[in-house]
Motif scaffolding. Sequence first.
Motif, PDB file in Angstrom:
ATOM      1  N   MET A 137       0.833  -1.185   0.000  1.00  0.00           N
ATOM      2  CA  MET A 137       0.000   0.000   0.000  1.00  0.00           C
ATOM      3  C   MET A 137       0.877   1.248   0.000  1.00  0.00           C
ATOM      4  O   MET A 137       2.074   1.171   0.209  1.00  0.00           O
ATOM      5  CB  MET A 137      -0.881   0.051   1.259  1.00  0.00           C
ATOM      6  CG  MET A 137      -2.162  -0.728   1.177  1.00  0.00           C
ATOM      7  SD  MET A 137      -1.797  -2.447   1.304  1.00  0.00           S
ATOM      8  CE  MET A 137      -3.332  -3.220   1.277  1.00  0.00           C
ATOM      9  N   GLU A 138       0.235   2.387  -0.205  1.00  0.00           N
ATOM     10  CA  GLU A 138       0.938   3.670  -0.262  1.00  0.00           C
ATOM     11  C   GLU A 138       1.551   4.049   1.083  1.00  0.00           C
ATOM     12  O   GLU A 138       2.645   4.597   1.143  1.00  0.00           O
ATOM     13  CB  GLU A 138      -0.041   4.750  -0.712  1.00  0.00           C
ATOM     14  CG  GLU A 138       0.567   6.099  -0.952  1.00  0.00           C
ATOM     15  CD  GLU A 138      -0.446   7.055  -1.527  1.00  0.00           C
ATOM     16  OE1 GLU A 138      -0.827   7.980  -0.791  1.00  0.00           O
ATOM     17  OE2 GLU A 138      -0.848   6.876  -2.677  1.00  0.00           O
ATOM     18  N   ASN A 139       0.849   3.757   2.170  1.00  0.00           N
ATOM     19  CA  ASN A 139       1.387   4.113   3.483  1.00  0.00           C
ATOM     20  C   ASN A 139       0.942   3.096   4.534  1.00  0.00           C
ATOM     21  O   ASN A 139       0.078   2.261   4.291  1.00  0.00           O
ATOM     22  CB  ASN A 139       0.977   5.543   3.884  1.00  0.00           C
ATOM     23  CG  ASN A 139      -0.516   5.727   3.932  1.00  0.00           C
ATOM     24  OD1 ASN A 139      -1.239   4.937   4.528  1.00  0.00           O
ATOM     25  ND2 ASN A 139      -1.004   6.791   3.302  1.00  0.00           N
ATOM     26  N   GLU A 140       1.558   3.190   5.685  1.00  0.00           N
ATOM     27  CA  GLU A 140       1.311   2.214   6.743  1.00  0.00           C
ATOM     28  C   GLU A 140      -0.107   2.312   7.309  1.00  0.00           C
ATOM     29  O   GLU A 140      -0.708   1.307   7.684  1.00  0.00           O
ATOM     30  CB  GLU A 140       2.338   2.405   7.856  1.00  0.00           C
ATOM     31  CG  GLU A 140       2.381   1.251   8.804  1.00  0.00           C
ATOM     32  CD  GLU A 140       3.597   1.280   9.706  1.00  0.00           C
ATOM     33  OE1 GLU A 140       3.583   0.507  10.673  1.00  0.00           O
ATOM     34  OE2 GLU A 140       4.532   2.045   9.445  1.00  0.00           O
ATOM     35  N   ARG A 141      -0.660   3.506   7.356  1.00  0.00           N
ATOM     36  CA  ARG A 141      -2.022   3.684   7.869  1.00  0.00           C
ATOM     37  C   ARG A 141      -3.031   2.916   7.027  1.00  0.00           C
ATOM     38  O   ARG A 141      -3.915   2.232   7.556  1.00  0.00           O
ATOM     39  CB  ARG A 141      -2.380   5.174   7.903  1.00  0.00           C
ATOM     40  CG  ARG A 141      -3.732   5.469   8.535  1.00  0.00           C
ATOM     41  CD  ARG A 141      -4.019   6.958   8.586  1.00  0.00           C
ATOM     42  NE  ARG A 141      -4.107   7.566   7.271  1.00  0.00           N
ATOM     43  CZ  ARG A 141      -5.193   7.548   6.506  1.00  0.00           C
ATOM     44  NH1 ARG A 141      -6.290   6.947   6.915  1.00  0.00           N
ATOM     45  NH2 ARG A 141      -5.205   8.138   5.326  1.00  0.00           N
ATOM     46  N   MET A 142      -2.878   2.991   5.713  1.00  0.00           N
ATOM     47  CA  MET A 142      -3.794   2.271   4.827  1.00  0.00           C
ATOM     48  C   MET A 142      -3.568   0.757   4.926  1.00  0.00           C
ATOM     49  O   MET A 142      -4.509  -0.019   4.837  1.00  0.00           O
ATOM     50  CB  MET A 142      -3.626   2.743   3.385  1.00  0.00           C
ATOM     51  CG  MET A 142      -4.045   4.183   3.179  1.00  0.00           C
ATOM     52  SD  MET A 142      -5.705   4.563   3.793  1.00  0.00           S
ATOM     53  CE  MET A 142      -6.712   3.790   2.571  1.00  0.00           C
TER      54      MET A 142
END
Length: 96
Positions: free
Chosen positions: A45-50
């Motif tokens: 994914m684009e970032n860890e939150r997602m």
Amino acid sequence: LSKIQSEAEVDIRRAELERAFRKYGGQQGVTCIVPTNTTFAFVEMENERMADLAMQEMSGTYKINRARWSRHEALQEKRATEEAAKQGKTTESSAW
């Protein structure tokens, strides 16, 4: 999931995972890596939150594990290793 034997099956599995995880990919979408002769795949994914959100929401559909560090963490380790090599030191990763 069953083992993937052919490139056609890889393409089908990749498309399935890209559709399933599309909403967690942000503007760049998701990247799916599907090795042959395995029962697993990697979805980036684009970032860890997602990634955390995808893990929470999709865990009922897929068996999900956090298999590796984020790109940021991997880059930090790479830089630390390079810096240690310049100074003549050796480092071992304690996370593995």
